[in-house]
Design a protein around this motif. Structure first.
Motif, mmCIF file in Angstrom:
data_model
loop_
_atom_site.group_PDB
_atom_site.id
_atom_site.type_symbol
_atom_site.label_atom_id
_atom_site.label_comp_id
_atom_site.label_asym_id
_atom_site.label_seq_id
_atom_site.Cartn_x
_atom_site.Cartn_y
_atom_site.Cartn_z
ATOM 1 N N ASP A 146 0.852 -1.187 0.000
ATOM 2 C CA ASP A 146 0.000 0.000 0.000
ATOM 3 C C ASP A 146 0.887 1.235 0.000
ATOM 4 O OD1 ASP A 146 -1.863 1.940 0.372
ATOM 5 O OD2 ASP A 146 -2.931 0.908 1.974
ATOM 6 N N CYS B 148 -8.209 4.335 5.656
ATOM 7 C CA CYS B 148 -7.029 5.055 5.183
ATOM 8 C C CYS B 148 -7.331 6.433 4.616
ATOM 9 C CB CYS B 148 -6.329 4.196 4.136
ATOM 10 S SG CYS B 148 -4.998 5.000 3.271
ATOM 11 N N LYS C 135 3.028 6.546 11.117
ATOM 12 C CA LYS C 135 3.622 5.366 10.478
ATOM 13 C C LYS C 135 5.146 5.435 10.627
ATOM 14 C CE LYS C 135 0.167 5.946 6.902
ATOM 15 N NZ LYS C 135 -0.626 4.757 7.183
HETATM 16 MO MO LIG Z 1 -3.168 3.906 4.123
#
Ligand SMILES: [Mo]
Ligand SMILES: Nc1nc2c(c(=O)[nH]1)N[C@H]1C(S)=C(S)[C@@H](COP(=O)(O)OP(=O)(O)OC[C@H]3O[C@@H](n4cnc5c(=O)[nH]c(N)nc54)[C@H](O)[C@@H]3O)O[C@H]1N2
Ligand SMILES: Nc1nc2c(c(=O)[nH]1)N[C@H]1C(S)=C(S)[C@@H](COP(=O)(O)OP(=O)(O)OC[C@H]3O[C@@H](n4cnc5c(=O)[nH]c(N)nc54)[C@H](O)[C@@H]3O)O[C@H]1N2
Ligand code: SF4
Length: 728
Positions: free
Chosen positions: A12, A165, A615
């Motif tokens: 992704d 997301c 992240k």
């Molecule tokens: Mo994502």
């Protein structure tokens, strides 16, 4: 025998790299970026460059497994010894201890049991008691969403709303432009002013960087707007640390300046936008002084940014999904998307805005997913939002969820409100199947674990969301052990359930051909054979009458889809005023409201610090976190904080801290290094079982949905921090 296979990275990631895999005697021996792929340019990110370690890891799930009757759900064996603490984990972490909780079974046994349990739940309680759960493990068009969708649709299962997301930002962008198209990466070379807005280029979009480097060599300025001082921010010409969740205010204030000082493109506005008068009126309420209070960016800097953006041309905005992981993220993206429309930069090579290019890949999704398979007479299926998994598992009734089928996702790590998710996953009356490559946080709660292939081991069709090249990813090696691709798993399960619809026996090649059989002109002339031959093919923009793209010789003309309007909104114009927004009960122009969980929001009195649950640069969400060679590149289990906040709490760099709010607590090591501003702390996503107390950052995040698109709000979280000596 030695051969080289062309594949495409399915992770992704916007870059969707072309990959060359060298095979010797059936074994992959080398991976490299495809030099012929115009965006990959022969290099891979650091994590995928180490992919052989992943494929051939001793920790792979290789066989179907059933939980031992004596082992309760949850991290078990060596895992619960608190594996990682504050050290990179290898010596303490033995993921295969997770395997000790399971007994190997054959595929026949596994399929029989899964089919039997699903059938019984469907018959006794109703098919909506079954929930599929998948997301970004693979973005391959087939393994991402085809046979699986057919299977669950045919079964009549609850439908998963896959919005964890990007859907808030997408909805925001589409409310203005009607479609997700963005400035093509190679156009960035021509930009003279590049705003990187909530976009971690070095971490999450590294193949855009060489274009930015080239532009800067020719004199372009790079501005970064991010509450976290990323590597990209560190090398920017101008770094603007912004308070989390306040981008809408910044964009509105920039438009206040641009419109107020007459810096907009009157001609473009007149011809191709709708609602400029309403916007002009609206932005009067957002003078820079006002926005400065929320954003933490000085009014003079906002003025300067607006003026430079409007006048140093071409100027481009690389906005990414960091903006929209908060309550008002849809509206903020909407406001940002208006900027190129009012300055008219969408007609310039090297102008415009890039959030996603995915709207260009108009595959025949119905052919892949077959929504028509839903049994006649069933009412429309219940929709369950994936962000609210905890709530769904613990509170849904009529019918309650009795089976969870997880594939291509690791919800026990990536879902917000982790403690609630885990509470639900522990239910003894929940039948959980997990199709995985590794023994993740989620397999710890599985009744049945099924082995999944990596992209080396199956064939697929690959789109992108950061460029316009379509690829076929060829199979490089035979599946390891008894691994099966998602397509093959659901094909086999369909047979076990006696779904005799022909589509369940379609071959992979037929499915690729079905996906390419689209009426969209941009796919004209792109066949499976051509993709196999050429590796990657740029979408056929020349075939479109509405794009100003004519093929000149072998060099494609620049893709400027909105040079003459052609927005895909109801009005065909860039909608600065939107009836659709109004119908949703939202401001039809745009507005800024501070996120409720923020220092300016309704819940400001609860906890004092804003947490960015970010992240990691070297992982991909929770993927790669267990791979030793990748762990070496990433500092884990850190809480980054400002010296002012650390000092006020008597916390020194390197000290253990407890980070907490009303949802939970985690234990991390303080790092006081200037990556965040006062009032903001930051930590990174990791596997829960690689973290102290077997909990990850998502114990602190909220299930609250965003204003548009029902997306997650990972970056609107209030917490407090204290130093601690004891931890679990
Ligand atoms: Mo994502
Ligand atoms: N290495 C690596 N690459 C990845 C991923 C990964 O985990 N690791 N994940 C992949 C996935 S699933 C996605 S969706 C993409 C996402 O890629 P990005 O859209 O780049 O996503 P984020 O990292 O969430 O956010 C980008 C930046 O926004 C900043 N940010 C957070 N809140 C705000 C805010 O309120 N305002 C502003 N202006 N900035 C803010 C963050 O600090 C971060 O640096 O990346 C993909 N690529
Ligand atoms: N705190 C916090 N949480 C976040 C985010 C954040 O920034 N902060 N980001 C959010 C975002 S943007 C996203 S997109 C989500 C991502 O959430 P997920 O999509 O769940 O992402 P991953 O953690 O990468 O987990 C994917 C899993 O799929 C497996 N897998 C890979 N390929 C295949 C395959 O072909 N078949 C099967 N069956 N399995 C496969 C991998 O081994 C991996 O364990 O996380 C969200 N969660
Ligand atoms: S994760 Fe992204 S940058 Fe890395 S190889 Fe895959 S597509 Fe390329």
């Amino acid at each position: 025998m030695k051969s080289v296979v062309h594949a495409a990275c399915p992770h992704d990631c916007p870059d969707a790299c072309g990959v060359l895999i060298t095979i010797e005697d059936g074994r992959a021996t080398r991976i490299q970026g495809d030099p012929a792929h115009p965006v990959t340019r022969g290099f891979l990110c650091a994590k995928v460059a180490k992919y052989l370690d992943r494929v051939y890891s001793p920790d792979r799930v290789l066989y179907p497994m059933r939980r031992k009757a004596t082992i309760p759900k949850g991290p078990s064996g060596a895992d619960s010894r608190n594996p990682a603490r504050f050290a990179p984990a290898r010596e303490n972490f033995a993921p295969n201890c997770a395997a000790d909780a399971f007994t190997r079974i054959s595929w026949d046994e596994a399929l029989d049991e899964v089919a039997h349990r699903l059938r019984r739940i469907a018959d006794d309680i109703g098919p909506e008691a079954i929930l599929p759960y998948s997301y970004g493990g693979t973005l391959g068009a087939l393994n991402g969403a085809s046979m699986d969708r057919r299977f669950f649709t045919r079964l009549g299962a609850s439908e998963l709303e896959r919005t964890i997301c990007s859907s808030a930002g997408e909805a925001g962008l589409e409310s203005v432009m009607g479609v997700k198209l963005g400035t093509e990466p190679d156009q960035f070379i021509h930009s003279r002013y590049i705003i990187v807005w909530a976009s971690n280029i070095h971490g999450n979009n590294v193949h855009l960087w060489p274009y930015i480097v080239e532009a800067r060599r020719k004199g372009a300025r790079l501005v970064v707007i991010d509450p976290y001082r990323t590597r990209t921010a560190a090398c920017a010409d101008w770094y603007l640390p912004i308070n989390p969740g306040t981008d809408g205010a910044l964009a509105l204030a920039m438009m206040h300046v641009i419109i107020g000082e007459g810096l907009y493109d009157a001609d473009y506005v007149e011809n191709y936008t709708l609602g400029f008068d309403e916007l002009s009126e609206k932005v009067k309420a957002y003078p820079p002084e006002h926005a400065a209070q929320w954003t933490g960016i000085a009014a003079e800097d906002i003025r300067k940014l607006a003026r430079e953006y409007a006048t140093v041309r071409p100027s481009v905005i690389r906005v990414n999904y960091g903006v929209q992981r908060s309550d008002g993220g849809g509206m903020a993206t909407r406001a940002i998307a208006m900027l190129p429309c009012i300055i008219g930069s969408l007609k310039e090579v090297g102008g415009g805005i890039h959030l996603s290019t995915s709207g260009a890949f108009d595959l025949n999704k119905d052919a892949l997913r077959r929504p028509d398979l839903r049994p006649q007479g069933l009412k429309p299926s219940r929709i369950v939002n994936m962000v609210e998994l905890g709530k769904a598992l613990n509170t849904l009734s009529d019918p309650p969820l009795k089976a969870l089928f997880v594939y291509s996702s690791n919800p026990a790590a990536v879902c917000p409100n982790h403690n609630e998710v885990v509470r639900g996953l522990k239910r003894t009356d929940l039948f959980t199947v997990v199709h995985e490559q590794f023994f993740t946080d989620t397999t710890d709660y599985a009744d049945i674990v099924l082995p999944a292939t990596t992209f080396f081991e199956h064939k697929d069709l690959q789109t992108a969301y950061g460029h316009y090249y379509l690829q076929v990813s060829d199979q490089a090696i035979e599946p390891l052990g008894e691994c099966r691709a998602n397509v093959e798993l659901f094909r086999a399960l369909a047979a076990r359930m006696r779904f005799d619809d022909e589509c369940f026996s379609e071959s992979v090649d037929e499915m690729i051909e079905g996906a390419l059989a689209s009426t969209n002109p941009w796919l004209q002339g792109i066949t499976r054979e051509r993709l196999e031959r050429e590796g990657q093919v740029r979408l056929n923009f020349a075939a479109s009458p509405d794009a100003s793209d004519g093929q000149t010789g072998s060099v494609p003309a620049p893709f400027l889809p909105f040079a003459q309007g052609n927005f895909r909104t109801p009005s065909g114009k860039a909608e600065l005023y939107s009836e659709a927004m109004k119908a949703l009960g939202l401001d039809p122009v745009a507005e800024f409201k501070p996120p409720s969980e923020s220092r300016h929001g309704a819940e400001k009195a609860t906890f004092p610090l804003e947490l960015l649950a970010r992240k990691a640069d070297n992982f991909l969400n929770s993927t790669f976190t267990n791979q030793p060679s990748v762990q070496q590149m990433e500092a884990v289990n850190l809480l980054e904080m400002h010296s002012a906040d650390a000092g006020a709490r008597g916390i020194a760099d390197g000290q253990m801290v407890r980070v907490f709010n009303h949802r939970g607590e985690i234990f991390l090591k303080a790092r006081v290094d200037g990556s965040v501003q006062p009032g903001v702390v930051s930590a990174r996503l990791n596997w829960a079982k690689l973290s102290a107390g077997l909990r990850n950052i998502n114990v602190l995040t909220s299930e609250k949905l965003s204003d548009l698109g029902n997306s997650a709000t990972f970056y609107s979280v209030l917490v407090d921090v204290e130093s601690t000596k004891s931890f679990p």
